[in-house]
Motif scaffolding. Sequence first.
Motif, PDB file in Angstrom:
ATOM      1  N   LYS A 175      28.754  47.917  33.884  1.00 26.37           N
ATOM      2  CA  LYS A 175      29.432  49.106  34.417  1.00 26.37           C
ATOM      3  C   LYS A 175      30.634  49.434  33.537  1.00 26.37           C
ATOM      4  N   PRO A 176      31.086  50.673  33.573  1.00 21.66           N
ATOM      5  CA  PRO A 176      32.257  51.019  32.767  1.00 21.66           C
ATOM      6  C   PRO A 176      33.510  50.326  33.303  1.00 21.66           C
ATOM      7  N   GLY A 177      34.415  50.027  32.397  1.00 21.54           N
ATOM      8  CA  GLY A 177      35.652  49.392  32.802  1.00 21.54           C
ATOM      9  C   GLY A 177      36.561  49.175  31.622  1.00 21.54           C
ATOM     10  N   ASP A 178      37.796  48.851  31.924  1.00 26.42           N
ATOM     11  CA  ASP A 178      38.803  48.616  30.900  1.00 26.42           C
ATOM     12  C   ASP A 178      39.180  47.135  30.924  1.00 26.42           C
ATOM     13  N   CYS A 179      38.194  46.278  30.655  1.00 23.92           N
ATOM     14  CA  CYS A 179      38.421  44.840  30.677  1.00 23.92           C
ATOM     15  C   CYS A 179      37.411  44.178  29.742  1.00 23.92           C
ATOM     16  N   THR A 180      37.606  42.909  29.507  1.00 20.58           N
ATOM     17  CA  THR A 180      36.688  42.125  28.683  1.00 20.58           C
ATOM     18  C   THR A 180      36.154  40.986  29.536  1.00 20.58           C
ATOM     19  N   PRO A 181      34.834  40.819  29.601  1.00 25.89           N
ATOM     20  CA  PRO A 181      34.279  39.704  30.372  1.00 25.89           C
ATOM     21  C   PRO A 181      34.769  38.358  29.825  1.00 25.89           C
ATOM     22  N   THR A 182      35.042  37.443  30.752  1.00 30.39           N
ATOM     23  CA  THR A 182      35.545  36.121  30.362  1.00 30.39           C
ATOM     24  C   THR A 182      34.636  34.990  30.834  1.00 30.39           C
ATOM     25  N   ALA A 183      33.505  35.304  31.418  1.00 30.55           N
ATOM     26  CA  ALA A 183      32.590  34.302  31.978  1.00 30.55           C
ATOM     27  C   ALA A 183      33.269  33.492  33.077  1.00 30.55           C
ATOM     28  N   ASN A 184      34.063  34.176  33.903  1.00 31.90           N
ATOM     29  CA  ASN A 184      34.698  33.502  35.028  1.00 31.90           C
ATOM     30  C   ASN A 184      33.664  33.284  36.149  1.00 31.90           C
ATOM     31  N   THR A 185      34.108  32.741  37.259  1.00 34.63           N
ATOM     32  CA  THR A 185      33.186  32.437  38.354  1.00 34.63           C
ATOM     33  C   THR A 185      32.454  33.680  38.848  1.00 34.63           C
ATOM     34  N   ALA A 186      33.178  34.741  39.128  1.00 36.40           N
ATOM     35  CA  ALA A 186      32.542  35.956  39.664  1.00 36.40           C
ATOM     36  C   ALA A 186      31.498  36.511  38.692  1.00 36.40           C
ATOM     37  N   GLN A 210      29.870  34.830  36.199  1.00 39.66           N
ATOM     38  CA  GLN A 210      28.725  33.930  36.041  1.00 39.66           C
ATOM     39  C   GLN A 210      27.795  33.977  37.252  1.00 39.66           C
ATOM     40  N   LEU A 211      28.358  34.071  38.443  1.00 45.09           N
ATOM     41  CA  LEU A 211      27.500  34.130  39.623  1.00 45.09           C
ATOM     42  C   LEU A 211      26.740  35.450  39.691  1.00 45.09           C
ATOM     43  N   ALA A 212      27.380  36.543  39.250  1.00 48.08           N
ATOM     44  CA  ALA A 212      26.674  37.834  39.186  1.00 48.08           C
ATOM     45  C   ALA A 212      25.557  37.775  38.150  1.00 48.08           C
ATOM     46  N   TRP A 213      25.844  37.185  36.999  1.00 47.70           N
ATOM     47  CA  TRP A 213      24.815  37.042  35.958  1.00 47.70           C
ATOM     48  C   TRP A 213      23.668  36.173  36.464  1.00 47.70           C
ATOM     49  N   CYS A 214      24.021  35.102  37.155  1.00 50.18           N
ATOM     50  CA  CYS A 214      22.997  34.193  37.662  1.00 50.18           C
ATOM     51  C   CYS A 214      22.045  34.914  38.609  1.00 50.18           C
ATOM     52  N   GLU A 215      22.618  35.658  39.535  1.00 49.79           N
ATOM     53  CA  GLU A 215      21.803  36.343  40.543  1.00 49.79           C
ATOM     54  C   GLU A 215      20.976  37.484  39.961  1.00 49.79           C
ATOM     55  N   HIS A 216      21.569  38.260  39.072  1.00 53.52           N
ATOM     56  CA  HIS A 216      20.920  39.493  38.621  1.00 53.52           C
ATOM     57  C   HIS A 216      20.276  39.412  37.237  1.00 53.52           C
ATOM     58  N   ALA A 217      20.498  38.336  36.506  1.00 56.67           N
ATOM     59  CA  ALA A 217      19.933  38.262  35.155  1.00 56.67           C
ATOM     60  C   ALA A 217      19.259  36.912  34.881  1.00 56.67           C
ATOM     61  N   TRP A 218      19.989  35.805  35.052  1.00 57.40           N
ATOM     62  CA  TRP A 218      19.399  34.505  34.730  1.00 57.40           C
ATOM     63  C   TRP A 218      18.182  34.214  35.592  1.00 57.40           C
ATOM     64  N   ALA A 232      39.187  38.063  38.628  1.00 56.78           N
ATOM     65  CA  ALA A 232      38.251  39.029  39.231  1.00 56.78           C
ATOM     66  C   ALA A 232      37.106  39.379  38.286  1.00 56.78           C
ATOM     67  N   LEU A 233      36.049  39.865  38.888  1.00 55.37           N
ATOM     68  CA  LEU A 233      34.879  40.321  38.139  1.00 55.37           C
ATOM     69  C   LEU A 233      35.254  41.527  37.286  1.00 55.37           C
ATOM     70  N   CYS A 234      34.926  41.453  36.008  1.00 59.29           N
ATOM     71  CA  CYS A 234      35.120  42.589  35.111  1.00 59.29           C
ATOM     72  C   CYS A 234      33.850  43.435  35.197  1.00 59.29           C
ATOM     73  N   PRO A 235      33.960  44.711  35.555  1.00 65.59           N
ATOM     74  CA  PRO A 235      32.764  45.547  35.702  1.00 65.59           C
ATOM     75  C   PRO A 235      31.908  45.608  34.430  1.00 65.59           C
ATOM     76  N   VAL A 236      32.540  45.475  33.278  1.00 66.67           N
ATOM     77  CA  VAL A 236      31.809  45.505  32.005  1.00 66.67           C
ATOM     78  C   VAL A 236      30.790  44.362  31.949  1.00 66.67           C
ATOM     79  N   ALA A 237      31.110  43.247  32.605  1.00 69.10           N
ATOM     80  CA  ALA A 237      30.226  42.080  32.599  1.00 69.10           C
ATOM     81  C   ALA A 237      28.878  42.368  33.244  1.00 69.10           C
ATOM     82  N   ILE A 238      28.838  43.357  34.118  1.00 67.12           N
ATOM     83  CA  ILE A 238      27.580  43.688  34.786  1.00 67.12           C
ATOM     84  C   ILE A 238      27.088  45.085  34.398  1.00 67.12           C
TER      85      ILE A 238
END
Length: 176
Positions: free
Chosen positions: A45-56, A58-66, A37-43
């Motif tokens: 937002k606050p959260g208790d997880c570490t981004p792993t560059a999974n599909t969700a 990377q696609l969020a980064w692609c749409e909103h940043a890249w 699942a998407l880690c909110p920290v990756a975008i």
Amino acid sequence: MGAKSMFVTLLKVLPLAIYLRSAACKFGVPVLGCETALCPVAIGKPGDCTPTANTAEQLAWCEHAWTPWANGLLKQAGIDYAVKCSAADDFQLAKVLGAVEVVGYVLLWVVPQFGAFILTAVMTGALHFHLTFLKDKPEALVLQFALVAASALVMLLSGGDAPAAPAVKAKKPKRA
């Protein structure tokens, strides 16, 4: 297999194989944690997880940043084209980047210097993105710098030895 060849092979397998995982996630292949699942920290937002560059992620980064970053570069260069990366266009930019990563990695084994050049260029672009668009601090980009270094080393160490200079035959003195 000499020490140099073994070192280059080790570089291709250990750090540089991460490009295959990255590409798999861009294509939505459910392997090596891409399906998590998407880690909110990756975008941001606050959260208790570490981004792993999974599909969700990377696609969020692609749409909103890249995409905004790439379109900004194209605009600066005076190129009238806009890249796309959303569900509506099947995350086009992510798929293109994934394909470039796969081609670059495969070429590491076929034409090592060219494959390493492609991967060096990809990660140099990623560093530019992180430093200029996201304003990340260099110390937060250890993995990206390590990948640039690994691919640059493969590029430099995969070249053949310089050709030996042709032997110059001494002319025999003429007898009078």
